[in-house]
Write an enzyme that holds these catalytic residues in place. Structure first.
Site, PDB file in Angstrom:
ATOM      1  N   ASP A  50       0.836  -1.207   0.000  1.00 27.40           N
ATOM      2  CA  ASP A  50       0.000   0.000   0.000  1.00 27.40           C
ATOM      3  C   ASP A  50       0.866   1.250   0.000  1.00 27.40           C
ATOM      4  OD1 ASP A  50      -2.025  -1.734   0.110  1.00 27.40           O
ATOM      5  OD2 ASP A  50      -2.779  -1.156   2.092  1.00 27.40           O
ATOM      6  N   GLU A 133     -13.829   9.433  12.186  1.00 25.85           N
ATOM      7  CA  GLU A 133     -14.263   8.027  12.126  1.00 25.85           C
ATOM      8  C   GLU A 133     -13.089   7.140  11.742  1.00 25.85           C
ATOM      9  OE1 GLU A 133     -17.091   7.968   8.934  1.00 25.85           O
ATOM     10  OE2 GLU A 133     -18.183   9.709   9.699  1.00 25.85           O
ATOM     11  N   LYS A 135     -11.139   4.648   9.407  1.00 27.02           N
ATOM     12  CA  LYS A 135     -11.195   4.343   7.970  1.00 27.02           C
ATOM     13  C   LYS A 135     -11.051   2.836   7.835  1.00 27.02           C
ATOM     14  CE  LYS A 135      -9.472   5.793   3.470  1.00 27.02           C
ATOM     15  NZ  LYS A 135      -9.566   4.514   2.821  1.00 27.02           N
ATOM     16  N   ASP A 137     -10.656  -0.748   6.437  1.00 24.70           N
ATOM     17  CA  ASP A 137      -9.917  -1.228   5.277  1.00 24.70           C
ATOM     18  C   ASP A 137     -10.578  -2.493   4.755  1.00 24.70           C
ATOM     19  OD1 ASP A 137      -8.045  -1.353   3.350  1.00 24.70           O
ATOM     20  OD2 ASP A 137      -6.431  -2.096   4.628  1.00 24.70           O
ATOM     21  N   ARG A 156     -18.090  -1.058  -5.450  1.00 23.17           N
ATOM     22  CA  ARG A 156     -17.778   0.267  -5.980  1.00 23.17           C
ATOM     23  C   ARG A 156     -17.402   0.228  -7.461  1.00 23.17           C
ATOM     24  NH1 ARG A 156     -13.226   4.389  -3.710  1.00 23.17           N
ATOM     25  NH2 ARG A 156     -11.775   2.763  -4.341  1.00 23.17           N
ATOM     26  N   GLU A 193     -18.664  -0.377   4.480  1.00 23.32           N
ATOM     27  CA  GLU A 193     -17.524  -1.234   4.199  1.00 23.32           C
ATOM     28  C   GLU A 193     -17.821  -2.667   4.636  1.00 23.32           C
ATOM     29  OE1 GLU A 193     -15.517   0.864   2.802  1.00 23.32           O
ATOM     30  OE2 GLU A 193     -13.554  -0.106   2.686  1.00 23.32           O
ATOM     31  N   TYR A 243     -19.870  -2.247   8.203  1.00 17.97           N
ATOM     32  CA  TYR A 243     -20.010  -0.986   8.937  1.00 17.97           C
ATOM     33  C   TYR A 243     -20.497   0.089   7.970  1.00 17.97           C
ATOM     34  CZ  TYR A 243     -17.702  -1.810  13.451  1.00 17.97           C
ATOM     35  OH  TYR A 243     -17.394  -2.212  14.709  1.00 17.97           O
ATOM     36  N   LYS A 333      -4.245   8.943   6.788  1.00 18.64           N
ATOM     37  CA  LYS A 333      -3.785   7.554   6.783  1.00 18.64           C
ATOM     38  C   LYS A 333      -2.770   7.310   7.897  1.00 18.64           C
ATOM     39  CE  LYS A 333      -4.749   5.614   2.653  1.00 18.64           C
ATOM     40  NZ  LYS A 333      -4.295   4.734   1.881  1.00 18.64           N
ATOM     41  N   CYS A 438      13.549 -32.688  -0.040  1.00 16.79           N
ATOM     42  CA  CYS A 438      12.657 -32.368   1.065  1.00 16.79           C
ATOM     43  C   CYS A 438      13.433 -32.384   2.389  1.00 16.79           C
ATOM     44  CB  CYS A 438      11.531 -33.398   1.098  1.00 16.79           C
ATOM     45  SG  CYS A 438      10.489 -33.260   2.546  1.00 16.79           S
ATOM     46  N   CYS A 441      12.034 -35.448   4.725  1.00 17.92           N
ATOM     47  CA  CYS A 441      12.250 -36.880   4.459  1.00 17.92           C
ATOM     48  C   CYS A 441      13.391 -37.157   3.494  1.00 17.92           C
ATOM     49  CB  CYS A 441      10.964 -37.520   3.951  1.00 17.92           C
ATOM     50  SG  CYS A 441      10.594 -37.122   2.236  1.00 17.92           S
ATOM     51  N   CYS A 462       7.686 -31.969  -2.472  1.00 16.69           N
ATOM     52  CA  CYS A 462       8.342 -33.221  -2.117  1.00 16.69           C
ATOM     53  C   CYS A 462       7.668 -34.351  -2.894  1.00 16.69           C
ATOM     54  CB  CYS A 462       8.191 -33.446  -0.617  1.00 16.69           C
ATOM     55  SG  CYS A 462       8.621 -35.102  -0.106  1.00 16.69           S
ATOM     56  N   CYS A 468       6.976 -39.417   3.300  1.00 16.72           N
ATOM     57  CA  CYS A 468       7.307 -38.182   4.014  1.00 16.72           C
ATOM     58  C   CYS A 468       6.415 -37.967   5.243  1.00 16.72           C
ATOM     59  CB  CYS A 468       7.143 -37.014   3.048  1.00 16.72           C
ATOM     60  SG  CYS A 468       7.589 -35.447   3.776  1.00 16.72           S
TER      61      CYS A 468
HETATM   62  S1  IVH Z   1     -16.444   8.371   3.398  1.00 11.84           S
HETATM   63  C1  IVH Z   1     -17.100  10.298  -1.216  1.00 11.84           C
HETATM   64  N1  IVH Z   1     -15.820   7.121   5.590  1.00 11.84           N
HETATM   65  O1  IVH Z   1     -12.494   4.615   1.937  1.00 11.84           O
HETATM   66  C2  IVH Z   1     -16.485   9.165  -0.483  1.00 11.84           C
HETATM   67  N2  IVH Z   1     -15.097   6.195   3.545  1.00 11.84           N
HETATM   68  O2  IVH Z   1     -10.793   6.153   0.134  1.00 11.84           O
HETATM   69  C3  IVH Z   1     -16.884   9.175   0.967  1.00 11.84           C
HETATM   70  N3  IVH Z   1     -13.844   4.096   3.807  1.00 11.84           N
HETATM   71  O3  IVH Z   1     -14.609   4.447  -0.838  1.00 11.84           O
HETATM   72  C4  IVH Z   1     -16.230   8.101   1.700  1.00 11.84           C
HETATM   73  N4  IVH Z   1     -13.964   3.985   5.983  1.00 11.84           N
HETATM   74  O4  IVH Z   1     -14.617   2.523   0.825  1.00 11.84           O
HETATM   75  C5  IVH Z   1     -15.733   7.121   4.250  1.00 11.84           C
HETATM   76  N5  IVH Z   1     -15.350   6.114   7.620  1.00 11.84           N
HETATM   77  C6  IVH Z   1     -15.268   6.115   6.295  1.00 11.84           C
HETATM   78  C7  IVH Z   1     -14.613   5.111   5.599  1.00 11.84           C
HETATM   79  C8  IVH Z   1     -14.534   5.178   4.212  1.00 11.84           C
HETATM   80  C9  IVH Z   1     -13.533   3.394   4.895  1.00 11.84           C
HETATM   81  C10 IVH Z   1     -13.452   3.728   2.443  1.00 11.84           C
HETATM   82  C11 IVH Z   1     -14.598   3.779   1.455  1.00 11.84           C
HETATM   83  C12 IVH Z   1     -14.209   4.808   0.442  1.00 11.84           C
HETATM   84  C13 IVH Z   1     -12.732   4.837   0.563  1.00 11.84           C
HETATM   85  C14 IVH Z   1     -12.196   6.153   0.121  1.00 11.84           C
END
Ligand code: IVH
Length: 723
Positions: A50, A133, A135, A137, A156, A193, A243, A333, A438, A441, A462, A468
């Site tokens: 990432d 909030e 984020k 993943d 999406r 998500e 969520y 991030k 191996c 064995c 193997c 084995c």
């Molecule tokens: S708000 C207009 N809130 O992150 C887009 N996104 O990088 C508004 N994501 O597509 C997105 N947690 O899949 C929002 N608390 C959160 C989030 C969140 C994860 C993801 C989501 C979004 C992507 C954007």
């Protein structure tokens, strides 16, 4: 100054790029990022960390900011994600699912606050609420409700068009199928998500590995792979969660803020995070970020940062969007989880299917609050710096014992070696030599050739399957299974139990159980659940299998690529053990022997099976195990179905068009009459049945003086001309 080569150019600071160089870099970045997106979004298998990916995107954005007129139509900044894969029906999003701009540092958060206030004409003292909030993943999903009923769930995709995963989403228990609340809008797209809890991810990967299936790189890819299953039954077995973080199209909204809406979503039965907060200034947001970063290792789901959003919806309306992201929100991030340490050793783990997996042993290092002392090194190409697509990884740098390495927790769970610091490499270090035998064995370990891809399999295995210890339990279970030796009373549980107590190691041991029990060398009746009657029944069941058909015997050996059907073909072809093992001797000695080409000619067999037979019978350990087994069991020859048929024992080739039956029918009939059917004509061919349109095979037959007959004569031989 001359033209920079590719590597020099990709390292040149953005501020120093000439116009031409910027154009070249933008072209390269567009191509590379599109490729990484394809791996990430469509194949659910990222090939870049990432952090490296984000760095590429940032470089692209920075170059575009300096040379806005060079922005390409295919620029990554104009796209979100990748186009849908085509597996599922496409769904156009009524309101696009866009992305978030992001920052990695405090300055970016302060800029965000200033920008928003300036845009809205508010001073630093004026009241302004931001929500903060996690984020999540995972995988974003849009759930469309009409009259309270879930009607479509879509991924999406590229932000505008996603994939219809409704059937799969219905298997997720966090997602309400129906919302009855009076104030739930008649049209409402709930967005959020889908994720796989880390604990479930670990368990899933263990199971995948045990079944020789694809292991996911991180929980997000596992969630994506699970949601994008064509079979919803599989999705249902994966404990996916959900969520909410927002909404799309709606008929009306009962609240005028993010905070109010989240409370409503919770009331309507959707999961909303307990970690959401409200702050008024960047300081509060930064403090939230620091606390969440600390909390992160304790959560059972991955978060890759936090998101700040302007709370009031009317403000959001005014702020609007820039390019593909809202001006009213930003993602902050977390830094990539990285650490630098020394690779002390490379150990080879042998899995239950015989796969040799290299594991890197590290000088323990703390990364993001977790002590990391081992990393998966995947396979020998990976160690050499070659990715699964044949392309260089880590700029082609190999990994050696003694190297100083950058370890990254990708998706923040499985540690990976992201880089090797060559300037720290010990002078006397040598490239790692992957074992050809191996380590458990001592049998030979091979990489199979895949004729479909024309490449060697990335996994080395193997070949001492029967011998084995690492594979023994799996092989023994297969050996006694229903389509193999089919021993009643000796199920998977008993095998594991006997193996643990060292009563059995190889198949032959099964047949000496009774003798050893009677001599008191082992004690089955001491084990829980083994009464006298049960033991007597087991011994009787074992005795009943001291004579076994060739087909079952071959299948029971558990040779790679030799399943029930192939075992049947082999057994029919050779008829008895003596002929079979003589041919295997030849194939073991030489993969190109006459016996091998004869086998390749049999319909349904091919070079993959021949290679597997070669590998298996060339391994002395396997022969040793079979030798012991043959002291205990007798192999029955294949029953000749019609020994009196004039074609019994003959090798026949069909060519050209047949009138009375299809080629498959003719082949089945010939086999029923005890003939062998092959594809090509050789000196071993007895009869060629030639219909109209026969070509080169007919020529070859006359060249070799092989008997050629027409369909009428074939029917006569087969006894089919009587009616
Ligand atoms: S708000 C207009 N809130 O992150 C887009 N996104 O990088 C508004 N994501 O597509 C997105 N947690 O899949 C929002 N608390 C959160 C989030 C969140 C994860 C993801 C989501 C979004 C992507 C954007």
């Amino acid at each position: 100054m001359g033209v920079l080569d590719k590597d020099e150019l990709r390292r040149k600071p953005v501020e120093e790029l000439t116009r031409e160089e910027a154009a070249r870099e933008l072209a390269r970045l567009a191509k590379e990022i599109a490729e990484y997106d394809r791996h990430y979004y469509i194949e659910d298998a990222p090939i870049i960390s990432d952090a490296d990916y984000d760095a590429l995107r940032r470089r692209n954005d920075a170059i575009e900011a300096r040379f806005p007129d060079l922005i390409r139509p295919d620029s990554p900044s104009r796209r979100v994600g990748a186009e849908p894969s085509g597996k599922f029906r496409k769904v156009k999003h009524a309101v696009p699912m866009l992305s978030l701009s992001n920052t990695l540092d405090d300055g970016g958060v302060r800029d965000f606050e200033r920008r928003v206030r300036r845009f809205l004409g508010l001073s630093m003292e004026d009241g302004l609420d931001f929500t903060a909030e996690p984020k999540f993943d995972g995988l974003s999903i849009s759930l469309r409700y009409e009259a309270g009923k879930l009607v479509v769930a879509a991924t999406r995709g590229d932000g505008y068009v996603g994939e219809d995963v409704t059937a799969n989403a219905r298997t997720i228990s966090d997602i309400p199928q129906q919302v009855d609340a009076a104030d739930f809008p008649s049209i409402m797209e709930v967005r959020g998500e889908v994720y796989l809890p880390i604990s479930a991810f670990m368990k899933l990967n263990e199971e995948q590995q045990a079944h020789g299936q694809k292991v996911f790189a991180n929980p997000r890819n596992a969630a994506a792979g699970s949601l994008r299953q064509l079979d919803p039954e599989i999705t249902a077995q994966r404990p996916l969660r959900f969520y909410v973080w927002g909404w799309g199209e709606h008929s009306q909204l009962p609240e005028d803020s993010e905070w109010g809406m989240m409370a409503k979503f919770r009331e309507w039965g959707f999961p909303v995070s307990d970690h959401n907060e409200i702050h008024h200034h960047a300081d509060g947001l930064l403090d939230y970020h620091a606390r969440m970063l600390e909390l992160r290792p304790d959560l059972d789901f991955d978060i890759d940062g936090v998101v700040y959003k302007v709370n009031r919806l009317d403000y959001r309306q005014r702020l609007g969007f820039v390019a593909r992201a809202p001006r009213w929100a930003i993602a902050h991030k977390f830094p990539a989880h990285k650490g630098i340490t020394i690779l002390k050793d490379i150990q080879i783990h042998v899995g239950r299917t015989g796969a040799l997996t290299p594991v890197g042993i590290l000088e323990p290092v703390t990364i993001g609050g977790v002590v990391v002392s081992r990393v998966s090194l995947h396979n020998e190409d990976y160690i050499k710096g070659i990715g699964s697509d044949g392309q260089p990884i880590r700029d082609g740098k190999d990994i050696r014992v003694g190297d100083t390495v950058v370890v990254e927790r990708a998706g923040d769970v499985i540690p990976q070696i992201a880089d090797v610091l060559l300037d720290k490499r010990p002078k006397d270090s040598r490239p790692y030599e992957f074992p050809t035998h191996c380590p458990v064995c001592g049998s030979k370990a091979v990489r199979e050739f895949n004729p479909r891809t024309g490449k060697l399999d990335s996994v080395r295995r193997c070949t001492g399957g029967l011998y084995c210890p690492a594979q023994a339990v799996e092989r023994l279970k297969h050996f006694v299974s229903r389509h193999a030796f089919d021993i009643d009373g000796l199920g998977e549980k008993a095998i594991a139990q006997f193996f643990d107590h060292k009563f059995i190691r190889t198949p032959a041991d099964i047949f000496t159980l009774q003798e050893r029990e009677e001599k008191g060398e082992i004690c089955i009746h001491c084990l829980p659940g083994w009464g006298e009657k049960k033991i007597a029944n087991l011994f009787a069941a074992i005795d009943a299998r001291r004579s076994i058909g060739l087909e079952r015997f071959i299948h029971a050996l558990g040779i790679r690529h030799v399943g029930e059907n192939t075992a049947r073909l082999l057994a029919r072809h050779y008829g008895d053990w003596a002929h079979f093992s003589a041919a295997m001797d030849q194939i073991a000695g030489d993969e190109r022997s006459e016996a091998a080409s004869e086998l390749e000619n049999i319909d349904g067999l091919g070079p993959v099976v021949v290679e597997a037979l070669h590998d298996f019978f060339a391994e002395p350990h396997n022969l040793q195990v079979i030798g012991k087994l043959l002291e205990e069991v007798r192999i029955e020859p294949v029953e000749q179905v019609a020994a009196d048929s004039p074609v019994a024992g003959k090798t026949i080739v069909f060519t050209g068009h047949l009138e009375a039956m299809t080629r498959d029918e003719a082949k089945a009939l010939a086999e029923r009459l005890g003939a062998k059917v092959t594809n090509s004509v050789s000196r071993r061919t007895d009869i060629v049945v030639a219909g109209p349109g026969a070509g080169s095979k007919l020529n070859k037959a006359s060249e070799l003086g092989v008997r050629v007959i027409d369909e009428a004569e074939w029917l006569k031989l087969a006894g089919m001309d009587k009616g």
